[in-house]
Design a protein around this motif. Structure first.
Motif, PDB file in Angstrom:
ATOM      1  N   ARG A 172     -14.121   0.830   5.669  1.00  0.00           N
ATOM      2  CA  ARG A 172     -13.406   1.121   4.418  1.00  0.00           C
ATOM      3  C   ARG A 172     -14.359   0.852   3.260  1.00  0.00           C
ATOM      4  N   SER A 173     -15.138   1.840   2.918  1.00  0.00           N
ATOM      5  CA  SER A 173     -16.220   1.667   1.953  1.00  0.00           C
ATOM      6  C   SER A 173     -15.866   2.152   0.556  1.00  0.00           C
ATOM      7  N   ARG A 174     -14.662   2.657   0.349  1.00  0.00           N
ATOM      8  CA  ARG A 174     -14.300   3.181  -0.976  1.00  0.00           C
ATOM      9  C   ARG A 174     -12.817   2.977  -1.229  1.00  0.00           C
ATOM     10  N   GLU A 175     -12.473   3.049  -2.495  1.00  0.00           N
ATOM     11  CA  GLU A 175     -11.073   2.941  -2.891  1.00  0.00           C
ATOM     12  C   GLU A 175     -10.342   4.221  -2.529  1.00  0.00           C
ATOM     13  N   ARG A 176      -9.145   4.077  -1.994  1.00  0.00           N
ATOM     14  CA  ARG A 176      -8.348   5.251  -1.639  1.00  0.00           C
ATOM     15  C   ARG A 176      -7.328   5.547  -2.735  1.00  0.00           C
ATOM     16  N   ASN A 177      -7.179   6.822  -3.001  1.00  0.00           N
ATOM     17  CA  ASN A 177      -6.218   7.265  -4.014  1.00  0.00           C
ATOM     18  C   ASN A 177      -4.978   7.890  -3.402  1.00  0.00           C
ATOM     19  N   TYR A 178      -4.973   8.024  -2.077  1.00  0.00           N
ATOM     20  CA  TYR A 178      -3.826   8.593  -1.374  1.00  0.00           C
ATOM     21  C   TYR A 178      -3.568   7.785  -0.103  1.00  0.00           C
ATOM     22  N   ASP A 227     -10.870  12.045  -1.559  1.00  0.00           N
ATOM     23  CA  ASP A 227     -11.538  10.756  -1.771  1.00  0.00           C
ATOM     24  C   ASP A 227     -12.962  10.741  -1.209  1.00  0.00           C
ATOM     25  N   ARG A 282       2.060   1.751  -3.524  1.00  0.00           N
ATOM     26  CA  ARG A 282       1.016   2.004  -4.525  1.00  0.00           C
ATOM     27  C   ARG A 282       0.424   3.403  -4.418  1.00  0.00           C
ATOM     28  N   LEU A 283       0.250   3.909  -3.206  1.00  0.00           N
ATOM     29  CA  LEU A 283      -0.494   5.152  -3.021  1.00  0.00           C
ATOM     30  C   LEU A 283       0.420   6.367  -2.919  1.00  0.00           C
ATOM     31  N   GLU A 327       0.823  -1.198   0.000  1.00  0.00           N
ATOM     32  CA  GLU A 327       0.000   0.000   0.000  1.00  0.00           C
ATOM     33  C   GLU A 327       0.862   1.255   0.000  1.00  0.00           C
TER      34      GLU A 327
END
Length: 589
Positions: free
Chosen positions: A354-360, A286, A272-273, A269
């Protein structure tokens, strides 16, 4: 024989992105001269990230020949160990996870025996031996009960690592003194050993090791390094040729590569972020809309935000701009949320769903409306003893939730305790926490800086020792002392100690004074809780909390401490004044 059908048993390969633990495995089992094979063996070689978090697992069980159902016990013991071990919490140490799994297996087998026709003849029921090996990072973990053996072949030397649990009688007869399913409770042997590349572990039942000389076993394995399955078959055939009349099973595990660097469970992680920018009120990250900044320091930036879907208020924690290039720091930041997701307790701050994809890269936690204990203490500088007890009982409940998962907080202090609007205390900030299961796979916690805050840290940390539950207990004891007096039991002297001798010279300052109505036995309770030697503290938080509310009979006959203990500065000032008066009188004569 049980294996993981989706896994490959492989040696070193080309093109791997980073060195990691790799092994080669060979195994074979044969019923020999018996009508039924009561041995059972298997292994699991999981992919990442489970490889780093849980390791590789191997197990072998041997039934007792006097039982017609022992093969069921053997298969159950091995398959349940291999399946259930990987289902245990990643926060647990290998030892804790393995012992809990085997205790559950033993309870099931024992229950079957008690309900069956052989409840009074344990050697005819669901009984078996078991030896298991877990390879994690650069350590071999062995758990063992019975007379199945584990050997280690290092270079040309063969060493038996397990002890046979057999009771020898007359005329060379023997029986198992320990086995799964034989008793309601079973004692499991455990040991941990450092690994070296080339180490070869052999798990074998007595049908093999009683009939093959050490020299031949070593020579066979060394001559067939390229095909360990064939080596296992050859050894079984040799044991049969030498007269073995029992079931025969053997596993051979060679360590081909070890991780050169500690595993970072959250490294994927981190890689990736991208790191987020600093935020202002009204900005969105986000889908989280920032309301205001809650806290900013050299370590992190904390914001109150609103989820634009659910409308819930949450806390965003972003990496510090000064430490963003440090992988260890970023992992500790993400570890806070990792821990919060795995601890279930009403006195520990929870991670947000954690209900959504994180971009950061950042963390999200529940928002606790209230104030820290440090802020509360400014408004209540002299809390009553009963109030302190209530606060500490809640802190202890939060620590119970952590300690059950083998997690040490290591930074209990007023700033890390929240009191919500209903008076509930919640522990937050796990940036200094030590997770047993992660510590085994990573040197993350062996960084140069010490965990926690000096005034609340247990003395053993200053000697470079690893903390225990009693280290967290010490911090709670200091917290109790500070709430009752506004002072610290050893002032700032603990942080200056560098040797055990320095710590023995620490002098406890009584919490009693002339302005607060605190019983003497409470002072004795605190004295024990914050003793510099962890072996002389309470062994459990529950003991301390109990003694803080109910007088310990050993303390009831204690008298009020002398002035030199309660107020050493005032005592020596008084001595100096008396001496000054004496000098003046002598000069005037």
């Amino acid at each position: 024989m049980a294996t993981d059908s989706g896994m490959q048993v492989a040696g070193p390969r080309e093109g791997l992105p980073a060195p990691r633990l790799r092994v080669s495995v060979g195994q074979y089992s044969d019923r020999g001269q018996k009508p039924c094979n009561q041995d059972f063996a298997g292994y699991r070689l999981p992919p990442e990230p489970r490889l780093s978090l849980k390791g590789l697992a191997f197990a072998m069980a041997d039934g007792v020949s006097s039982s017609d159902v022992s093969q069921i016990a053997s298969e159950t013991a091995v398959t349940s160990f291999l399946d259930d071990y990987f289902c245990t919490s990643e926060a647990w140490s290998v030892r804790s996870a393995a012992e809990k799994v085997l205790a559950a297996t033993n309870a099931w087998l024992y229950g079957q025996n008690r309900r069956g026709p052989y409840r009074y003849e344990r050697d005819r029921g669901y009984v078996c031996t078991l030896s298991a090996l877990v390879l994690k990072a650069a350590t071999a973990h062995l758990v063992h009960v019975g007379d199945t053996r584990i050997y280690r072949l290092r270079e040309a030397g063969l060493e038996q690592l397990t002890h046979d649990h057999r009771l020898w009688m007359d005329h060379g007869r023997s029986c198992l003194s320990r086995a799964l399913g034989a008793e309601a409770l079973v004692e499991i042997d455990y040991q941990a050993l450092p690994l070296k590349v080339g180490d070869t572990f052999i798990l074998a039942t007595d049908g093999v090791y009683e009939h093959i000389p050490t020299g031949e076993l070593v020579a066979c394995i060394q001559s067939q390094q390229a095909d360990l399955d064939n080596a296992a078959r050859c050894l079984i055939r040799e044991a049969l040729a030498r007269g073995s009349d029992d079931n025969l099973s053997i596993q051979i595990i060679r360590v081909d590569a070890l991780p050169k660097h500690p595993a970072l469970p959250l490294q994927q992680e981190i890689d990736r972020l991208p790191l987020p920018p600093l935020l202002e009120p009204g900005q969105s990250l986000d889908g989280y809309i920032v309301v205001r900044a809650l806290h900013a320091s050299s370590r992190s930036h904390v914001y109150l935000a609103v989820d634009d879907v659910s409308g819930c208020r949450l806390v965003l924690k972003l990496p510090s701009t000064d430490l963003r290039d440090e992988d260890g720091y970023l992992e500790r930041l993400l570890m806070e949320e990792w821990i919060a997701r795995r601890v279930n307790g009403g006195h520990v701050v929870k991670a947000a769903p954690r209900s959504r994809e994180r971009n950061y890269l950042y963390t999200v936690a529940e928002y606790v409306e209230g104030q820290t204990l440090a802020q509360w203490l400014k408004d209540h500088p002299k809390p009553e003893l009963e109030t302190v007890r209530n606060l500490l009982e809640q802190v202890a409940k939060g620590l119970y939730s952590l300690h059950r998962m083998e997690i040490l907080h290591q930074d209990i202090r007023p700033e890390n305790l929240m009191i919500d609007t209903r008076g509930t205390v919640k522990i937050l900030d796990f940036g200094s926490a030590r997770v047993a299961g992660i510590a085994e796979a990573s040197a993350m916690t062996s960084r140069s800086d010490r965990p926690g805050t000096a005034l609340y840290m247990a003395p053993e940390y200053f000697l470079g020792e690893v903390g225990t539950i009693r280290s967290d207990l010490y911090s709670v004891g200091v917290l109790a002392y500070h709430l009752l007096s506004g002072r610290f039991p050893y002032g700032n002297q603990v942080a200056r100690t560098r040797t055990a001798a320095d710590q023995r010279r620490l002098v406890y300052r009584s919490v009693l004074d002339d302005e607060r109505a605190i019983p003497v036995w409470v002072d004795e309770t605190l004295r024990r809780a914050v003793h510099p030697n962890p072996d002389r503290r309470y062994q459990e938080l529950s003991e301390f909390i109990h003694d803080l509310r109910s007088p310990n009979s050993a303390y009831l006959n204690k008298t009020r401490p002398p002035l030199i203990e309660r107020h050493p500065v005032r005592f020596w000032q008084g001595v100096a004044a008396v001496l000054a008066i004496v000098v003046v009188l002598l000069l005037n004569q």
